[in-house]
Design an enzyme around this catalytic site. Structure first.
Site, PDB file in Angstrom:
ATOM      1  N   LYS A  74       6.167   5.874 -12.139  1.00 36.26           N
ATOM      2  CA  LYS A  74       7.556   5.407 -12.179  1.00 36.26           C
ATOM      3  C   LYS A  74       8.320   6.149 -11.081  1.00 36.26           C
ATOM      4  O   LYS A  74       8.018   7.305 -10.791  1.00 36.26           O
ATOM      5  CB  LYS A  74       8.161   5.718 -13.556  1.00 36.26           C
ATOM      6  CG  LYS A  74       9.666   5.480 -13.672  1.00 36.26           C
ATOM      7  CD  LYS A  74      10.045   4.022 -13.559  1.00 36.26           C
ATOM      8  CE  LYS A  74      11.555   3.806 -13.601  1.00 36.26           C
ATOM      9  NZ  LYS A  74      11.922   2.417 -13.274  1.00 36.26           N
ATOM     10  N   ASN A 111      15.424  -7.056 -15.358  1.00 37.04           N
ATOM     11  CA  ASN A 111      15.507  -5.697 -15.878  1.00 37.04           C
ATOM     12  C   ASN A 111      16.658  -4.948 -15.260  1.00 37.04           C
ATOM     13  O   ASN A 111      17.069  -5.219 -14.132  1.00 37.04           O
ATOM     14  CB  ASN A 111      14.192  -4.931 -15.619  1.00 37.04           C
ATOM     15  CG  ASN A 111      14.181  -4.225 -14.262  1.00 37.04           C
ATOM     16  OD1 ASN A 111      14.706  -3.115 -14.125  1.00 37.04           O
ATOM     17  ND2 ASN A 111      13.614  -4.891 -13.252  1.00 37.04           N
ATOM     18  N   CYS A 148      16.061   0.353  -5.492  1.00 34.41           N
ATOM     19  CA  CYS A 148      16.430   0.176  -6.907  1.00 34.41           C
ATOM     20  C   CYS A 148      17.764  -0.554  -7.005  1.00 34.41           C
ATOM     21  O   CYS A 148      18.765  -0.090  -6.457  1.00 34.41           O
ATOM     22  CB  CYS A 148      16.530   1.510  -7.641  1.00 34.41           C
ATOM     23  SG  CYS A 148      17.114   1.251  -9.328  1.00 34.41           S
ATOM     24  N   LYS A 206       8.986   1.205  -0.339  1.00 36.18           N
ATOM     25  CA  LYS A 206       9.188   0.011  -1.177  1.00 36.18           C
ATOM     26  C   LYS A 206      10.529  -0.582  -0.775  1.00 36.18           C
ATOM     27  O   LYS A 206      11.582   0.048  -0.951  1.00 36.18           O
ATOM     28  CB  LYS A 206       9.197   0.430  -2.655  1.00 36.18           C
ATOM     29  CG  LYS A 206       9.487  -0.693  -3.646  1.00 36.18           C
ATOM     30  CD  LYS A 206       8.220  -1.387  -4.078  1.00 36.18           C
ATOM     31  CE  LYS A 206       8.394  -2.281  -5.285  1.00 36.18           C
ATOM     32  NZ  LYS A 206       7.991  -1.647  -6.537  1.00 36.18           N
ATOM     33  N   THR A 263       5.768  -7.619 -13.959  1.00 38.31           N
ATOM     34  CA  THR A 263       6.089  -8.453 -15.120  1.00 38.31           C
ATOM     35  C   THR A 263       4.843  -8.792 -15.948  1.00 38.31           C
ATOM     36  O   THR A 263       4.843  -8.664 -17.179  1.00 38.31           O
ATOM     37  CB  THR A 263       6.790  -9.749 -14.651  1.00 38.31           C
ATOM     38  OG1 THR A 263       7.979  -9.382 -13.932  1.00 38.31           O
ATOM     39  CG2 THR A 263       7.178 -10.624 -15.820  1.00 38.31           C
TER      40      THR A 263
HETATM   41  O1  RRO Z   1      14.521   1.575 -13.058  1.00 38.55           O
HETATM   42  C1  RRO Z   1      14.962   0.479 -12.640  1.00 38.55           C
HETATM   43  O2  RRO Z   1      15.967  -0.064 -13.117  1.00 38.55           O
HETATM   44  C2  RRO Z   1      14.325  -0.219 -11.527  1.00 38.55           C
HETATM   45  C3  RRO Z   1      13.940   0.403 -10.351  1.00 38.55           C
HETATM   46 BR1  RRO Z   1      14.039   2.243 -10.081  1.00 38.55          BR
HETATM   47  C4  RRO Z   1      13.437  -0.377  -9.293  1.00 38.55           C
HETATM   48  O3  RRO Z   1      13.081   0.094  -8.194  1.00 38.55           O
HETATM   49  N1  RRO Z   1      13.331  -1.718  -9.493  1.00 38.55           N
HETATM   50  C5  RRO Z   1      13.703  -2.305 -10.628  1.00 38.55           C
HETATM   51  O4  RRO Z   1      13.598  -3.531 -10.746  1.00 38.55           O
HETATM   52  N2  RRO Z   1      14.185  -1.544 -11.658  1.00 38.55           N
END
Ligand code: RRO
Length: 308
Positions: free
Chosen positions: A44, A68, A127, A161, A269
């Site tokens: 993570k 998300n 993010c 990323k 997913t």
């Molecule tokens: O933790 C998140 O909300 C999250 C991250 Br760090 C990310 O890079 N991509 C994402 O879809 N959720």
């Protein structure tokens, strides 16, 4: 069938791994990835301090994908620095995903995490879910400043990323940034940020944070992911390894990513929905597709997409 691959000089026993964020927060989850058919263990994205993340519900799956707004729940980098040497006993590459709430955080985390010697570091510039914090990857200057500083403190290969780009100009702007900062691989793409899913029955949003806005993943983003893999593959003339992420549900989806230029794929997913068995299934499906198509390896079909 040979599904092995090489990224930035690191050998992977297969080409399917978890996407950062999917079933990879806790020690138990990371060890389960170690025991699974995943070809690597991706952590993570880690921050300086441990985080609970955003209020729940913060993940919602629906037939064409997911949304998300996890908000970076993670154990904090000190915990991952301790875990990484132990995770290496599983005999597959360990990729540390590094994030931060400001530029200085990325440098502090990268410095310490480098000492625990992950095989690769994936710097998360994308993010979408921290209120008030824009995705760094949409700011070429900020990305360059940050990556140049992280590069200096790392001895292991550094990848990035990136968020999805929707205009070729934005992809072209990132190329000199990635070249000048010595980026050795790309993970494309992070979730498509700030989407909104509506439940017409309850007349509500489906996740709590940020008024329901969040990052989209799964089948609905596959064309965006493929487009970014293909665009960067072409922009770098195939010289920069790419991990394709976005919309992988079947072996055919992986084949499409490989054709566009990916050297491996990450699953998010589908891994959340289906669990670790997804790795076995996808490996078998990909092997069957490659065999039917007459390709003997990942390398043999990488980037071979035909134009009309
Ligand atoms: O933790 C998140 O909300 C999250 C991250 Br760090 C990310 O890079 N991509 C994402 O879809 N959720």
């Amino acid at each position: 069938m040979n599904l092995s691959t090489t990224i930035a000089g690191v050998q992977f026993p297969g080409c399917i791994m978890n996407a950062a964020g999917a079933r990879c927060v806790t020690q138990a989850e990371l060890e389960a990835l170690g025991r699974s058919r995943a070809c690597a263990i991706v952590t993570k994205s880690m921050t300086l301090e441990p985080r609970q993340g955003n209020p729940e519900p913060r993940y919602y799956g629906f037939p064409s994908g997911s949304i998300n707004s996890m908000g970076l729940p993670n154990l904090g980098y000190r915990a991952y620095a301790k875990l990484i040497p132990e995770l290496k006993r599983f005999g597959k590459p360990v990729i540390a995903s590094v994030a931060g709430l400001c530029e200085a955080d990325f440098i502090s985390i990268a410095t310490v995490i480098n000492e625990s010697q992950p095989d690769l570091v994936e710097v998360n510039l994308s993010c979408p879910n921290i209120p008030g914090k824009p995705q760094i990857g949409y700011d070429a200057e900020a990305s360059e400043r940050l990556l140049a500083r992280v590069r200096k403190v790392l001895t292991v290969p550094m990848g990035v990323k990136l968020p999805p780009y929707f205009d070729p100009v934005h992809q072209e702007q990132m190329v000199p940034v990635l070249e000048r900062t010595g980026v050795q691989f790309l993970s494309l793409i992070n979730s498509v940020g700030n989407g909104l899913v509506v439940d017409p029955v309850s007349e509500t949003v489906v996740i709590k944070p940020k008024g329901g806005f969040g990052g989209l993943g799964g089948p609905l983003i596959k064309p965006v992911a493929l487009a970014n893999v293909r665009a960067f593959w072409k922009l770098f003339g195939g010289r920069l390894p790419i991990i394709g992420t976005g919309g992988v549900v079947t072996g055919t989806d992986i084949f499409e990513h490989l054709l566009c230029g990916a050297s491996a794929v990450q699953i998010g997913t589908v891994l959340v929905d289906e669990g670790l068995a997804a790795f076995d299934r996808l490996e078998q499906e990909l092997a069957a597709v490659l065999e039917a198509k007459g390709y003997g390896s990942v390398e043999a079909c990488r980037g071979k997409l035909k134009e009309l």
